[in-house]
Write an enzyme that holds these catalytic residues in place. Structure first.
Site, PDB file in Angstrom:
ATOM      1  N   ARG A   1       1.050  -0.859  -0.013  1.00  0.00           N
ATOM      2  CA  ARG A   1      -0.044  -0.029   0.227  1.00  0.00           C
ATOM      3  C   ARG A   1       0.278   1.225  -0.038  1.00  0.00           C
ATOM      4  O   ARG A   1       1.921   1.030   0.622  1.00  0.00           O
ATOM      5  CB  ARG A   1      -0.923  -0.020   1.091  1.00  0.00           C
ATOM      6  CG  ARG A   1      -2.194  -0.740   1.189  1.00  0.00           C
ATOM      7  CD  ARG A   1      -2.601  -0.929   2.576  1.00  0.00           C
ATOM      8  NE  ARG A   1      -3.471  -2.555   2.941  1.00  0.00           N
ATOM      9  CZ  ARG A   1      -3.962  -2.113   3.829  1.00  0.00           C
ATOM     10  NH1 ARG A   1      -4.264  -2.211   4.901  1.00  0.00           N
ATOM     11  NH2 ARG A   1      -5.089  -3.937   4.153  1.00  0.00           N
ATOM     12  N   SER A  40      -7.748  -1.124   1.741  1.00  0.00           N
ATOM     13  CA  SER A  40      -8.414  -1.196   2.996  1.00  0.00           C
ATOM     14  C   SER A  40      -9.031  -0.291   3.834  1.00  0.00           C
ATOM     15  O   SER A  40      -9.719   0.330   3.405  1.00  0.00           O
ATOM     16  CB  SER A  40      -7.858  -2.668   3.851  1.00  0.00           C
ATOM     17  OG  SER A  40      -8.478  -3.167   5.096  1.00  0.00           O
ATOM     18  N   HIS A  41      -8.797  -0.209   4.835  1.00  0.00           N
ATOM     19  CA  HIS A  41      -9.465   1.038   5.823  1.00  0.00           C
ATOM     20  C   HIS A  41      -8.419   2.322   5.762  1.00  0.00           C
ATOM     21  O   HIS A  41      -8.869   3.131   6.344  1.00  0.00           O
ATOM     22  CB  HIS A  41      -9.459   0.594   7.391  1.00  0.00           C
ATOM     23  CG  HIS A  41      -8.329   0.173   7.924  1.00  0.00           C
ATOM     24  ND1 HIS A  41      -7.766  -1.010   7.517  1.00  0.00           N
ATOM     25  CD2 HIS A  41      -7.634   0.432   8.863  1.00  0.00           C
ATOM     26  CE1 HIS A  41      -6.640  -0.843   8.263  1.00  0.00           C
ATOM     27  NE2 HIS A  41      -6.192   0.147   8.291  1.00  0.00           N
ATOM     28  N   LYS A  87      -4.190  -6.695  -2.657  1.00  0.00           N
ATOM     29  CA  LYS A  87      -4.092  -7.651  -1.728  1.00  0.00           C
ATOM     30  C   LYS A  87      -3.858  -9.400  -2.656  1.00  0.00           C
ATOM     31  O   LYS A  87      -4.209  -8.672  -3.838  1.00  0.00           O
ATOM     32  CB  LYS A  87      -5.248  -7.917  -1.528  1.00  0.00           C
ATOM     33  CG  LYS A  87      -5.452  -7.379   0.211  1.00  0.00           C
ATOM     34  CD  LYS A  87      -6.705  -7.416   1.074  1.00  0.00           C
ATOM     35  CE  LYS A  87      -6.837  -6.403   2.250  1.00  0.00           C
ATOM     36  NZ  LYS A  87      -7.365  -6.722   3.513  1.00  0.00           N
ATOM     37  N   ASP A 135     -15.742  -2.710   7.623  1.00  0.00           N
ATOM     38  CA  ASP A 135     -14.471  -1.587   7.341  1.00  0.00           C
ATOM     39  C   ASP A 135     -14.238  -1.150   5.491  1.00  0.00           C
ATOM     40  O   ASP A 135     -15.566  -1.548   5.736  1.00  0.00           O
ATOM     41  CB  ASP A 135     -12.788  -1.919   7.876  1.00  0.00           C
ATOM     42  CG  ASP A 135     -12.726  -3.033   7.227  1.00  0.00           C
ATOM     43  OD1 ASP A 135     -13.690  -3.781   6.266  1.00  0.00           O
ATOM     44  OD2 ASP A 135     -11.286  -3.359   7.163  1.00  0.00           O
ATOM     45  N   ASP A 154     -12.732  -2.115   3.031  1.00  0.00           N
ATOM     46  CA  ASP A 154     -13.320  -3.865   2.390  1.00  0.00           C
ATOM     47  C   ASP A 154     -13.928  -4.719   2.349  1.00  0.00           C
ATOM     48  O   ASP A 154     -14.440  -5.400   1.760  1.00  0.00           O
ATOM     49  CB  ASP A 154     -11.336  -3.866   1.361  1.00  0.00           C
ATOM     50  CG  ASP A 154     -10.355  -4.532   2.532  1.00  0.00           C
ATOM     51  OD1 ASP A 154     -11.413  -4.154   4.290  1.00  0.00           O
ATOM     52  OD2 ASP A 154     -10.071  -5.305   2.653  1.00  0.00           O
ATOM     53  N   ASP A 158     -13.843  -7.381   4.668  1.00  0.00           N
ATOM     54  CA  ASP A 158     -13.811  -8.026   5.433  1.00  0.00           C
ATOM     55  C   ASP A 158     -13.498  -8.057   7.200  1.00  0.00           C
ATOM     56  O   ASP A 158     -13.940  -9.370   7.701  1.00  0.00           O
ATOM     57  CB  ASP A 158     -12.203  -8.529   5.017  1.00  0.00           C
ATOM     58  CG  ASP A 158     -11.117  -7.246   5.307  1.00  0.00           C
ATOM     59  OD1 ASP A 158     -11.027  -6.114   6.025  1.00  0.00           O
ATOM     60  OD2 ASP A 158      -9.928  -7.636   4.717  1.00  0.00           O
ATOM     61  N   ARG A 159     -14.010  -6.797   8.031  1.00  0.00           N
ATOM     62  CA  ARG A 159     -13.827  -6.700   8.834  1.00  0.00           C
ATOM     63  C   ARG A 159     -15.406  -6.178   9.793  1.00  0.00           C
ATOM     64  O   ARG A 159     -15.949  -5.430   8.434  1.00  0.00           O
ATOM     65  CB  ARG A 159     -12.824  -5.607   9.597  1.00  0.00           C
ATOM     66  CG  ARG A 159     -11.372  -6.469   9.643  1.00  0.00           C
ATOM     67  CD  ARG A 159     -10.728  -5.892  10.480  1.00  0.00           C
ATOM     68  NE  ARG A 159     -10.611  -4.442   9.829  1.00  0.00           N
ATOM     69  CZ  ARG A 159     -10.045  -3.086  10.149  1.00  0.00           C
ATOM     70  NH1 ARG A 159     -10.021  -3.309  11.572  1.00  0.00           N
ATOM     71  NH2 ARG A 159      -9.898  -2.150   9.921  1.00  0.00           N
ATOM     72  N   HIS A 211     -11.050  -9.174  12.449  1.00  0.00           N
ATOM     73  CA  HIS A 211     -11.264 -10.187  11.618  1.00  0.00           C
ATOM     74  C   HIS A 211     -11.550 -11.327  12.123  1.00  0.00           C
ATOM     75  O   HIS A 211     -11.700 -11.870  13.549  1.00  0.00           O
ATOM     76  CB  HIS A 211      -9.644 -10.349  10.801  1.00  0.00           C
ATOM     77  CG  HIS A 211      -9.059  -9.162  10.119  1.00  0.00           C
ATOM     78  ND1 HIS A 211      -9.516  -9.618   8.748  1.00  0.00           N
ATOM     79  CD2 HIS A 211      -8.872  -8.139   9.784  1.00  0.00           C
ATOM     80  CE1 HIS A 211      -8.636  -8.266   8.217  1.00  0.00           C
ATOM     81  NE2 HIS A 211      -8.431  -7.615   9.223  1.00  0.00           N
TER      82      HIS A 211
END
Length: 452
Positions: free
Chosen positions: A15, A100-101, A110, A241, A243, A245-246, A328
């Site tokens: 990133r 992501s966040h 990713k 978040d 993307d 995933d959380r 997660h």
């Protein structure tokens, strides 16, 4: 050819700020370096809602094709849907363009291999940096092609609903805050045929994050969610978040429930599906977590922080479920991946099945005083860890991930960050006063005041 910034190559992902660090050239070189190492015949590619995503998509696909591999473009995607697509399309690799966040100015990738296994199981990010930074790519003798563009959301939603079992239960009133993140394409479909009454917050995709940062770990990002839950007397609040995933949770009183307590609650539900299963939790989690898993008949297993480590341990041990303090949550029954949608569905199913509120389920587990994660900016990380270990050598010392030391009435974990030059401290004790005193003692050894 410019030098790539090595700071972009984190422990698990890559990133940087767009376009200063991670631009179209960097995207091409990283994708090509990964394809050179993996030699995939088929790679799934997608991107999140960030404004720079479409500009980076073409260079990523070209980098793969210039190494002779074919591409399936799934377009806009959450991270869980991306993992799912790599698995069900039987791809050899995947590249998702996401940060992501992270704030709006960031983007990155990713990377996964077959079955959505994290790329670092195959090639380290330091090796990818060396290849991408050199830019020493031969002229392609044969290029791949874009096989097709697929819209995977309906197929994904159907399968995640089946895994979550939500349709078997009745109604619930809840608020869901997506923070203008990627799950805005999934959430309306998840609730389409249920009896749940849903109050949507910021479901429109906007990579500028105009309302708040999409990070459920930060208390200040939950203000709108807490207010909505309390004002409309809802049963649950859920925060995603960027993307997807959380997933973090707020109870019916507007109080945030920490990720480790959620792990314990969901573990008991998952053990109904597979009695006696191994359940993984991370080294920062409350000691109430393994206690609750054991009471429910499961086998608790403490492991390192980080999705790549947790997933690898699940494959090694056959663990059925795993959870981290970072919100997660990992599912053996859904390709051994972390999934915010399945987590939300499982929580709804748990509350409806138990007939209790989230606060009623959480309160008995919140029996210890647990600090927030405390960060220290230090220069000599190995030296400080050695000093702290020497001071607390009379405790039960575990060096699984940094340093964890357990005593009968308290414990702490002090570990280096995987992404920043920081030491991170978590402390838990039988009382608030004991916890505060132990934090002060450790701060004295470190020689600095921590920030949370």
């Amino acid at each position: 050819m410019k030098t790539l910034d090595p700071s972009m190559f984190k422990a698990y992902d890559i990133r940087g700020i767009y376009p200063d660090q991670f631009d179209e050239d960097a995207a091409y070189r990283v994708a090509r370096a990964y394809a050179q190492k993996m030699k995939p015949k088929l790679t799934v590619v997608g991107h999140d809602m960030r404004t720079s995503g479409p500009a980076l998509l073409g260079p990523v696909m070209q980098g793969i094709m210039d190494e002779g591999g074919d591409v399936i473009n799934i377009g806009l995607t959450t991270t869980p849907m991306y993992y799912y697509s790599v698995c069900v399309l039987d791809a050899d690799a995947g590249i998702q363009i996401t940060a992501s966040h992270n704030p709006e100015q960031y983007n990155g990738v990713k990377l996964v291999g077959p079955k959505a296994i994290p790329a670092i199981d195959y090639v380290s990010n330091s090796e990818l940096y060396d290849i991408a930074n050199s830019g020493d790519f031969p002229k392609p003798s044969q290029t791949g092609k874009v096989r097709e563009t697929l819209y995977m959301v309906d197929r994904y939603v159907s399968d995640v609903l089946a895994a979550g079992g939500l349709k078997d239960f009745g109604a619930m009133k809840l608020a869901v805050d997506d923070g203008n993140g990627m799950d805005g394409i999934v959430l309306p479909r998840l609730f389409m045929n249920t009896n749940c009454e849903v109050y949507p917050l910021f479901w429109n995709l906007d990579g500028r994050f105009p309302n708040h940062e999409a990070n459920p770990l930060k208390e200040e990002t939950l203000d709108s969610l807490k207010e909505t839950v309390k004002n409309f007397r809802l049963q649950l609040g859920v925060a995603y978040d960027g993307d997807g995933d959380r997933a973090g949770f707020v109870d019916e009183n507007g109080q945030r429930i920490s990720g480790d307590i959620v792990t314990a609650i969901l573990a008991k539900e998952m053990l109904k599906e597979r009695p006696g299963a191994t359940i993984i939790y991370d080294v920062r989690s409350s000691r109430a977590v393994p206690e609750e898993i054991e009471k429910a008949g499961g086998k608790p297993l403490m492991w390192k922080v980080g999705h790549a480590f947790i997933k690898a341990k699940m494959r090694e041990t056959g663990a059925y479920f795993g959870g981290e303090l970072s919100c997660h949550y990992y599912y053996d029954k859904f390709h051994i991946t972390d999934n915010g949608d399945l987590t939300m569905l499982t929580m709804i199913r748990t509350l409806l099945g138990e007939g209790k509120t989230l606060s009623e389920l959480a309160k008995p587990i919140m029996r210890y005083s647990h600090s927030p994660e405390i960060n220290f900016q230090v220069t000599d990380i190995p030296g400080i860890l050695a000093k702290v270990k020497s001071h607390y050598q009379d405790g039960k010392v575990t060096e699984l991930d940094g340093l964890r030391v357990d005593y009968p009435d308290w414990w702490f974990n002090l570990r280096p960050s995987q992404t920043e030059p920081l030491l991170r401290l978590n402390v838990e004790a039988d009382t608030q006063d004991n916890m505060r005193q132990k934090i002060e003692d450790i701060e004295g050894l470190i020689g600095a005041k921590g920030t949370s």
